[in-house]
Design a protein around this motif. Sequence first.
Motif, mmCIF file in Angstrom:
data_model
loop_
_atom_site.group_PDB
_atom_site.id
_atom_site.type_symbol
_atom_site.label_atom_id
_atom_site.label_comp_id
_atom_site.label_asym_id
_atom_site.label_seq_id
_atom_site.Cartn_x
_atom_site.Cartn_y
_atom_site.Cartn_z
ATOM 1 N N GLY A 4 29.470 42.203 77.906
ATOM 2 C CA GLY A 4 29.713 41.587 76.608
ATOM 3 C C GLY A 4 30.193 40.150 76.728
ATOM 4 N N THR A 5 30.093 39.427 75.621
ATOM 5 C CA THR A 5 30.479 38.024 75.543
ATOM 6 C C THR A 5 31.548 37.840 74.476
ATOM 7 O OG1 THR A 5 28.198 37.396 76.102
ATOM 8 C CG2 THR A 5 29.630 35.671 75.196
ATOM 9 N N TYR A 6 32.643 37.197 74.854
ATOM 10 C CA TYR A 6 33.733 36.889 73.925
ATOM 11 C C TYR A 6 33.619 35.425 73.550
ATOM 12 C CZ TYR A 6 38.594 36.556 72.203
ATOM 13 O OH TYR A 6 39.721 36.357 71.447
ATOM 14 N N PHE A 7 33.371 35.156 72.294
ATOM 15 C CA PHE A 7 33.185 33.792 71.803
ATOM 16 C C PHE A 7 34.465 33.362 71.103
ATOM 17 C CE2 PHE A 7 30.991 31.252 68.179
ATOM 18 C CZ PHE A 7 31.438 30.069 68.729
ATOM 19 N N VAL A 38 31.326 40.193 82.339
ATOM 20 C CA VAL A 38 31.881 39.875 81.022
ATOM 21 C C VAL A 38 32.043 38.364 80.937
ATOM 22 C CG1 VAL A 38 33.839 40.180 79.457
ATOM 23 C CG2 VAL A 38 33.110 42.064 80.927
ATOM 24 N N GLY A 39 31.630 37.773 79.812
ATOM 25 C CA GLY A 39 31.726 36.333 79.671
ATOM 26 C C GLY A 39 32.656 35.911 78.545
ATOM 27 N N PHE A 40 33.467 34.873 78.802
ATOM 28 C CA PHE A 40 34.308 34.244 77.781
ATOM 29 C C PHE A 40 33.812 32.818 77.603
ATOM 30 C CE2 PHE A 40 36.851 37.810 78.768
ATOM 31 C CZ PHE A 40 37.783 37.980 77.746
ATOM 32 N N THR A 41 33.561 32.411 76.384
ATOM 33 C CA THR A 41 33.038 31.076 76.161
ATOM 34 C C THR A 41 33.430 30.548 74.789
ATOM 35 O OG1 THR A 41 31.018 29.746 76.061
ATOM 36 C CG2 THR A 41 30.860 32.003 75.258
ATOM 37 N N GLY A 42 33.514 29.239 74.687
ATOM 38 C CA GLY A 42 33.721 28.606 73.394
ATOM 39 C C GLY A 42 32.428 28.049 72.842
ATOM 40 N N THR A 43 31.376 28.071 73.682
ATOM 41 C CA THR A 43 30.090 27.501 73.270
ATOM 42 C C THR A 43 28.960 28.399 73.765
ATOM 43 O OG1 THR A 43 31.126 25.380 73.808
ATOM 44 C CG2 THR A 43 28.826 25.321 73.125
ATOM 45 N N PRO A 44 28.712 29.535 73.130
ATOM 46 C CA PRO A 44 27.673 30.439 73.627
ATOM 47 C C PRO A 44 26.275 29.855 73.441
ATOM 48 C CG PRO A 44 28.459 31.195 71.498
ATOM 49 C CD PRO A 44 29.325 30.032 71.886
ATOM 50 N N VAL A 45 25.430 30.061 74.433
ATOM 51 C CA VAL A 45 24.022 29.695 74.355
ATOM 52 C C VAL A 45 23.209 30.946 74.635
ATOM 53 C CG1 VAL A 45 24.409 27.283 75.010
ATOM 54 C CG2 VAL A 45 24.067 29.004 76.792
ATOM 55 N N ASP A 46 21.908 30.861 74.452
ATOM 56 C CA ASP A 46 21.062 32.047 74.631
ATOM 57 C C ASP A 46 21.232 32.647 76.015
ATOM 58 O OD1 ASP A 46 20.137 31.818 72.082
ATOM 59 O OD2 ASP A 46 18.266 30.809 72.624
ATOM 60 N N ALA A 47 21.354 31.776 77.025
ATOM 61 C CA ALA A 47 21.485 32.275 78.398
ATOM 62 C C ALA A 47 22.770 33.076 78.578
ATOM 63 C CB ALA A 47 21.463 31.104 79.382
#
Length: 483
Positions: free
Chosen positions: A313-316, A461-470
Amino acid sequence: MKFTEAKLEQVFIDLLQEEGFQYISGDQIDRSEEDVLIKEDIRAFLKKQYSKDGITDSEIDGIIRELEKLPASDLYETNKTVMRKVSDGFLLKREDHKLKDLYIRLIDFEGLTKEDAVSQTSELSVAADGKEKYQIHADQNIYKFVNQFEIQGYEKRIPDGILFINGLPFVVFELKSAIRENTNIHDAYIQLTTRYKRDIPELFKYNAFCIISDGVNTKAGSFFAPYDYFYAWRSAPDRQMLNKDGFDGMKSLISGMLNKNDLRNIIRHFIYVPDVSKKEEKILCRYPQYYGALKLFSNIKQHQRPDGDGKGGTYFGATGCGKSYTMLFLTRLLMKSKFFTSPTIVLITDRTDLDDQLSGQFTNAKAFIGDNVVESVESRADLRQKLQGRNSGGVFLTTIHKFTEDTELLTDRNNVICISDEAHRSQTNLDQKVRITENGVSKRYGFAKYLHDSLPNATYVGFTGTPVDATLDVFGEWWMPIP
């Protein structure tokens, strides 16, 4: 809607009763005014909870004495000790030395997750084929909301409300009326952290967090936190409604934070106290961190290899939303889970300064995480050495740039969780890049490719402030906290 303090107090009583808390006036409890514990509830809970172990009355009284003798004069360290006893349990040496030490919990935390068998009943869960699936566990705790609880300390004080679990005063309420001139919610904070701290420090030895309200605003925070770190709480259905205040704000906080399951979960996993601190730091989660960590935890379970695709999962979350604390809460959830049975956590950043920041925070959280092996990794070879011969446990922090074109396997275990910070940048470059140079055609992959090849069965697991398609392609579905 604005309330007098008496009406505001009654609203809290009514809402907490809706959540299943027993209301009782303090003058109905048989106790000395110097006592801040409801000892009969502690005795009743421990007697029932450990009846099969033959716990004795004198052993229970010994537990109470150990709690009472912790000094209120060193309030921060004592509160840290109590919170660790509450969240992680402790061993009781038996009067009969032939018996093994007894592991004691002051709160019954069973039933918070499916593997604990979530339910408010004590029946069996039966599948369609008639086979018993698991034993459902009833909540054994004694919950009470008490007002008019007079406490004689250096001065006599009467908090507006105290929420007890099994006789311990975990949540203290202070209310002020917004219709009174020159009175607001900040005065409630001052009352707690200045006057009560000075006059009745014994009460706050056991405090998990505090609630302040003036009827217009209702906020929760750590007793040791500055006023600016007291926040409103939005229950799961209310998160889209950002401007809730007044009665709706009170109801949202109580239904979302003080329902019996979430309250126990917060006390157990979402209050962080550093191992060592020059300041009196005690971090109570904010609701985006709480729901985000739980969502990621659930997603990791669903997508863990070999049955899943490894996309946890990705946490934005934007800058300032407390991502590092969300990572810390998630790490504790994973480490304490019966499902994962002590996984290995690899925390990956794409900048040295972020690595240093996370390293400082995580290496000072060993007791909270529940693992003494929390280490920064100097190189890929260093990580390989640390993982060799390790079947579980350990938290390792590194940067993505240490995963150079060394494709040697680090481990093929599937109980490895990789948590990536700033997951929109160098941690998603899995594709091959082709460059034509004077020396011919050069083919190479990004750092992320070598990471995934080195830990092929890990869950990411990804944490990001700027999610992109990748980002979503690599880490899976995204969740955005609403501040």
